[in-house]
Design a protein around this motif. Structure first.
Motif, PDB file in Angstrom:
ATOM      1  N   LEU A   1       0.812  -1.214   0.000  1.00 50.97           N
ATOM      2  CA  LEU A   1       0.000   0.000   0.000  1.00 50.97           C
ATOM      3  C   LEU A   1       0.845   1.263   0.000  1.00 50.97           C
ATOM      4  O   LEU A   1       0.482   2.266  -0.625  1.00 50.97           O
ATOM      5  CB  LEU A   1      -0.931  -0.007   1.222  1.00 50.97           C
ATOM      6  CG  LEU A   1      -1.887   1.169   1.372  1.00 50.97           C
ATOM      7  CD1 LEU A   1      -2.850   1.250   0.212  1.00 50.97           C
ATOM      8  CD2 LEU A   1      -2.676   1.061   2.671  1.00 50.97           C
ATOM      9  N   SER A   2       1.999   1.248   0.682  1.00 55.13           N
ATOM     10  CA  SER A   2       2.772   2.489   0.749  1.00 55.13           C
ATOM     11  C   SER A   2       3.436   2.812  -0.592  1.00 55.13           C
ATOM     12  O   SER A   2       3.674   3.981  -0.889  1.00 55.13           O
ATOM     13  CB  SER A   2       3.790   2.447   1.891  1.00 55.13           C
ATOM     14  OG  SER A   2       4.662   1.373   1.756  1.00 55.13           O
TER      15      SER A   2
ATOM     16  N   ASN B   1       1.876   2.230  -3.488  1.00 54.01           N
ATOM     17  CA  ASN B   1       0.738   2.879  -4.159  1.00 54.01           C
ATOM     18  C   ASN B   1       0.592   4.325  -3.705  1.00 54.01           C
ATOM     19  O   ASN B   1       0.400   5.237  -4.508  1.00 54.01           O
ATOM     20  CB  ASN B   1      -0.571   2.133  -3.830  1.00 54.01           C
ATOM     21  CG  ASN B   1      -0.556   0.691  -4.276  1.00 54.01           C
ATOM     22  OD1 ASN B   1       0.244   0.304  -5.124  1.00 54.01           O
ATOM     23  ND2 ASN B   1      -1.421  -0.124  -3.707  1.00 54.01           N
ATOM     24  N   MET B   2       0.683   4.536  -2.388  1.00 51.41           N
ATOM     25  CA  MET B   2       0.496   5.881  -1.848  1.00 51.41           C
ATOM     26  C   MET B   2       1.616   6.819  -2.298  1.00 51.41           C
ATOM     27  O   MET B   2       1.376   7.996  -2.576  1.00 51.41           O
ATOM     28  CB  MET B   2       0.426   5.827  -0.321  1.00 51.41           C
ATOM     29  CG  MET B   2      -0.897   5.268   0.193  1.00 51.41           C
ATOM     30  SD  MET B   2      -0.857   4.907   1.973  1.00 51.41           S
ATOM     31  CE  MET B   2      -0.872   6.564   2.659  1.00 51.41           C
TER      32      MET B   2
ATOM     33  N   SER C   1      -7.439  -1.964   1.920  1.00 49.68           N
ATOM     34  CA  SER C   1      -7.319  -1.404   0.575  1.00 49.68           C
ATOM     35  C   SER C   1      -8.586  -1.651  -0.244  1.00 49.68           C
ATOM     36  O   SER C   1      -8.889  -0.883  -1.152  1.00 49.68           O
ATOM     37  CB  SER C   1      -6.071  -1.926  -0.132  1.00 49.68           C
ATOM     38  OG  SER C   1      -6.064  -3.304  -0.206  1.00 49.68           O
TER      39      SER C   1
ATOM     40  N   LYS D   1      -0.844  -8.247  -2.190  1.00 48.48           N
ATOM     41  CA  LYS D   1      -0.935  -6.992  -2.948  1.00 48.48           C
ATOM     42  C   LYS D   1      -2.119  -6.165  -2.472  1.00 48.48           C
ATOM     43  O   LYS D   1      -2.926  -5.673  -3.267  1.00 48.48           O
ATOM     44  CB  LYS D   1      -1.038  -7.297  -4.441  1.00 48.48           C
ATOM     45  CG  LYS D   1       0.236  -7.948  -4.988  1.00 48.48           C
ATOM     46  CD  LYS D   1       0.204  -8.150  -6.478  1.00 48.48           C
ATOM     47  CE  LYS D   1       1.529  -8.773  -6.928  1.00 48.48           C
ATOM     48  NZ  LYS D   1       1.514  -9.140  -8.353  1.00 48.48           N
ATOM     49  N   GLY D   2      -2.204  -5.988  -1.181  1.00 52.75           N
ATOM     50  CA  GLY D   2      -3.293  -5.241  -0.591  1.00 52.75           C
ATOM     51  C   GLY D   2      -3.853  -6.021   0.577  1.00 52.75           C
ATOM     52  O   GLY D   2      -3.450  -7.151   0.840  1.00 52.75           O
ATOM     53  N   GLN D   3      -4.769  -5.406   1.282  1.00 50.29           N
ATOM     54  CA  GLN D   3      -5.340  -6.022   2.466  1.00 50.29           C
ATOM     55  C   GLN D   3      -6.783  -5.564   2.586  1.00 50.29           C
ATOM     56  O   GLN D   3      -7.281  -4.839   1.727  1.00 50.29           O
ATOM     57  CB  GLN D   3      -4.534  -5.594   3.686  1.00 50.29           C
ATOM     58  CG  GLN D   3      -4.233  -4.106   3.690  1.00 50.29           C
ATOM     59  CD  GLN D   3      -3.157  -3.724   4.662  1.00 50.29           C
ATOM     60  OE1 GLN D   3      -3.248  -4.066   5.806  1.00 50.29           O
ATOM     61  NE2 GLN D   3      -2.135  -3.029   4.198  1.00 50.29           N
TER      62      GLN D   3
ATOM     63  N   MET E   1      -4.566   0.361  -6.344  1.00 46.18           N
ATOM     64  CA  MET E   1      -5.025  -0.569  -5.311  1.00 46.18           C
ATOM     65  C   MET E   1      -5.917  -1.662  -5.880  1.00 46.18           C
ATOM     66  O   MET E   1      -6.150  -2.674  -5.239  1.00 46.18           O
ATOM     67  CB  MET E   1      -5.802   0.188  -4.226  1.00 46.18           C
ATOM     68  CG  MET E   1      -4.915   1.027  -3.326  1.00 46.18           C
ATOM     69  SD  MET E   1      -5.809   1.679  -1.901  1.00 46.18           S
ATOM     70  CE  MET E   1      -7.174   2.497  -2.708  1.00 46.18           C
TER      71      MET E   1
ATOM     72  N   ALA F   1     -10.479  -4.354  -6.649  1.00 51.04           N
ATOM     73  CA  ALA F   1      -9.631  -4.365  -5.457  1.00 51.04           C
ATOM     74  C   ALA F   1      -9.852  -5.647  -4.653  1.00 51.04           C
ATOM     75  O   ALA F   1      -8.911  -6.259  -4.152  1.00 51.04           O
ATOM     76  CB  ALA F   1      -9.910  -3.142  -4.599  1.00 51.04           C
TER      77      ALA F   1
ATOM     78  N   LEU G   1      -4.310   6.401  -7.027  1.00 53.56           N
ATOM     79  CA  LEU G   1      -4.220   5.480  -5.891  1.00 53.56           C
ATOM     80  C   LEU G   1      -5.255   4.370  -6.016  1.00 53.56           C
ATOM     81  O   LEU G   1      -4.952   3.189  -5.822  1.00 53.56           O
ATOM     82  CB  LEU G   1      -4.433   6.258  -4.578  1.00 53.56           C
ATOM     83  CG  LEU G   1      -4.435   5.433  -3.296  1.00 53.56           C
ATOM     84  CD1 LEU G   1      -3.086   4.777  -3.069  1.00 53.56           C
ATOM     85  CD2 LEU G   1      -4.800   6.284  -2.087  1.00 53.56           C
TER      86      LEU G   1
END
Lengths: 298, 298, 298, 298
Positions: free
Chosen positions: C53-54, C56-57, D54, D49-51, C200, D38, C196
């Motif tokens: 995620l960071s 992406n951010m 996200s 690749k996310g949680q 995501m 997502a 973003l």
């Protein structure tokens, strides 16, 4: 149509304080519903449907939503420590402090009850049906705040004073015309960001209540709903700290802002000058009009 | 009432620099309190109450809050590298560079002390009472920044130069009327977002201080509070890098912005033209008024 | 002082295209520096200093910062697919498409080089000194995008078309006066939020480049910096997909917006009417003035 | 040029409802594409690749993007529960409720289909080719919402009522001129933040659909795409809850807002007074003009 309007007009609460109390109840209700529901979601899902950060973020969204909901009605204090600070600053009548605070506690109590209903099955599953304050399956911390074992009472008290002082120190400039304020219509998300910052940095010791109503309302609910008197007696009667310390901290933070920043800002004379200029223009126009009148009377 | 006002007026700090120093102390204090408290929360809770990202976010909220707090007073530099850049750009008198920097370091020192008090119990529990810079229970990195083992001194220097250059390159356009700037009243959250981006992308090597005060203040505090001289000697006297490199980087970033972007933007002639037009209107109106006067004298 | 001004005026790039190229180089440089540095931080720290995620951010913050930096100069396309879409929409001269694209690729190449320098030690430590595209210690994905094993070429192509179409479909209304646009000065953070969202939700297959320059620039860098020709040949010459598919997707998304939304919005007649009214007022005033003149000539 | 304009004018959909339906289809399509993609990314990458967070954030970005896309066309309801609430509030004609709802379901269905295409390979890999609603490799929850095992039907119903009531209670003040509303042009990100808050705090029981179209569209798609009738029969025909409960909740939340907040806000007389004053000015000017005419006729 006009009949509906008449009914509405009759239903309208004319007493200002009654309206404000209603606003604070509903606002604090929204704040706590977001926050405690997120705490319930994270805990009962054993962090598979969120994490510590998402509880912080949900409280933050709750602050934003509650402020948009009721700030035109009651100022959206949502917090007895904020109300007390505004009393000290002269922005709220002292007589309103108690009704505001009770309204906030009531809103928090009601929200806790609704969160309990929504997450009843999940809480029962998680706790094995035993509602307790201690142990790996405790669920009391979904509602009220509790300290960690290693932290002393003095540290917790200081923690809550500092957290609430930071709250006031950081939100007072946002709306101060003499300072460089945030846009009036965007105060709610910016205040919410400040609250997010405090809960990300000062919640490790005892949960960053920084709000007596946010803590006492849910604690009273858990007391009545089956967790029993332990919610008050546990951790050596910890419960008084999030009641008293935020009141102290709010006032301290407000005074720091006023003494170290606000006193030294330029007086808001610009506005009055603007008004003077406008007055001149109006006078000038009036003079013109007189000329017309004279001329038309020729 | 008028007596209070009189006292306030007497208490008002008339010296502009004194006011600015006060603003920078308080602003940097707020910035570091959010940031270091979040670092303490994440470390002492062993990442159960936050994670690496939440420290970045707390510093970002700190930037936003500190800017709203003191930018009307001191411009909210909060960072000697920013102050130096503004000196180079001609927006701050060179004579103010040292006082600003000292104020920022003092604010950072004071915030570190308060964070230490709030998290005293947790730090003692985490570290087993041994305040050290190395090992799995080190706690010095809650306050100042330290490099990772594998990174060379040249790389760390470059890292800090680039990080601070990015800071200036990305925040200068935000307030440049000749460019397409951000809304004045929303500069704090946008600058905070830039800082968040830097700490998410350039903090792996040596912690993204990009701010000599943010690093030296807390380092001095840990030096005096029990961590001892190791905080300066460790990693081959690393401490000078976050002091010197950001000063270089800030100036480099500012120059890149001015040379590659600002010089080539259209001159802000529109405003002057507007003023000219307004002048015309005023002249025109005056002419009209003369006509009236003539007519009325008929 | 006036001498400095003279020098500045002489240094000023008078050619508009040259200025725009400079803007796009610097803007894309900033975008990629944030994004690739975050990818390097997360990978080389083995997700201890950030997570998926960071990255992406950080790309999102890069978009925001790059837009504020250069949109007054070049429109801040930062992406050949965006430039192509604006050509199709008639907002960019076709002759400028190639220079814009090359500038964007160059900016991305330069940023990759700087990220490599900053994270040289960390990359060497992580990879054991072997710069490779495959295996658990691969580091090529810090820079360019690579697909996952199981996904077919058609799916990856579709993925990139859809991702870039979503980009254009979601950012075109933000600036469309006939629609309900976002505030002009807040376009950068809102566009950044859209980016973003895409990263995501659509980066699992092949990394959500949605930007040929963001992919080719870093890929060229890794090709020249030691990863070798594998960066182009791997995954069955995957590299052409993030070059071609976003160009298709950008145009598709733009057409969908124009055909399904923009065509059916009310014509922006209000403005022209306003202008007409103003003209009337002016005419009216002129008439008044004539009257004055006549009267004064009585 | 003028020929293109003619064609565009001929293509323009003149029927308002047809335009609005087109807007709602495209808007809900964008919302679901972000959200379900997502969900697919997080699930098929097994949270690398996310949680959970996200997915919440992607739905939130989807709300923002969809609102900017179509709110000038159709009001961007994107949700039959919102449309029903606006019917009850008198802001949407009842006759439009069914077309709006069907358009929203169609948009959600189409988005689900596209997500399935993009993530076809990944879903096949993850599920081993067996599209099912149950078990560790279930993939149905990428699209529609499903409850957790332990939660009763009454609790799920209440959960959806409360979630949707919170949605209406929190977004109605944002646009209420009598309250302290958010900036018109920033409604989309603020509404998106409210939705983020709800999905972080009220999605543990049954996925926080709070939107019959968001749930039925994808469920219909999975029904037709290979998951079979189980998507409707599973969990004791759970599917009716996210259809019916949000409709109830939306109306309940709207009524709470109107009764407890809106009724008691000051009447928006300021505006009418402004109009009156403007009228006065115009009358005054007319009077002036008459004087001129009289005088010129002298």
């Amino acid at each position: 149509m006009s009949r509906v309007k008449k009914i509405v007009r009759r239903m309208k609460v004319k007493n200002e304080l009654a309206r404000q109390i209603m606003g604070e109840i509903l606002g604090t209700f929204v704040l706590l519903l977001f926050g405690c529901a997120a705490a319930a979601q994270v805990k009962t899902s054993r962090e598979t449907k969120g994490q510590f950060l998402s509880v912080n973020m949900a409280f933050s969204v709750g602050v934003m939503s509650a402020m948009y909901l009721c700030r035109a009605v009651s100022g959206a204090h949502l917090n007895p420590a904020v109300s007390l600070s505004f009393c000290v600053l002269g922005d709220l009548a002292w007589i309103k402090l108690l009704p505001y605070s009770l309204a906030q506690i009531l809103g928090a109590y009601l929200a806790s009850g609704l969160v309990y209903l929504i997450y009843y099955d999940a809480i029962m599953e998680y706790s094995g049906g035993i509602l307790t304050v201690f142990g790996p399956n405790e669920t009391a911390s979904i509602f009220a705040t509790y300290p960690t074992d290693v932290v002393s009472v003095q540290t917790n008290f200081l923690d809550q004073v500092v957290g609430t002082a930071m709250l006031m120190l950081c939100i007072l400039p946002l709306n101060d015309k003499r300072n460089a304020p945030a846009p009036e219509a965007l105060l709610p998300p910016i205040v919410a960001t400040v609250v997010l910052g405090i809960s990300m940095s000062m919640s490790a010791n005892c949960g960053a209540a920084i709000n007596p109503a946010r803590d006492l309302g849910p604690r009273l609910f858990t007391f009545t709903a089956g967790w029993g008197p332990e919610v008050f007696t546990c951790y050596d009667y910890f419960f008084w700290i999030p009641l008293v310390a935020p009141m102290v901290g709010g006032v301290v933070g407000s005074i720091i802002y006023v003494v170290f920043i606000q006193w030294h800002l330029p007086e808001p004379e610009d506005e009055s000058e603007e008004i003077k200029e406008q007055t001149k223009v109006i006078e000038h126009n009036n003079k013109k009009d007189e000329l017309y009148l004279k001329m038309s009377s020729l």
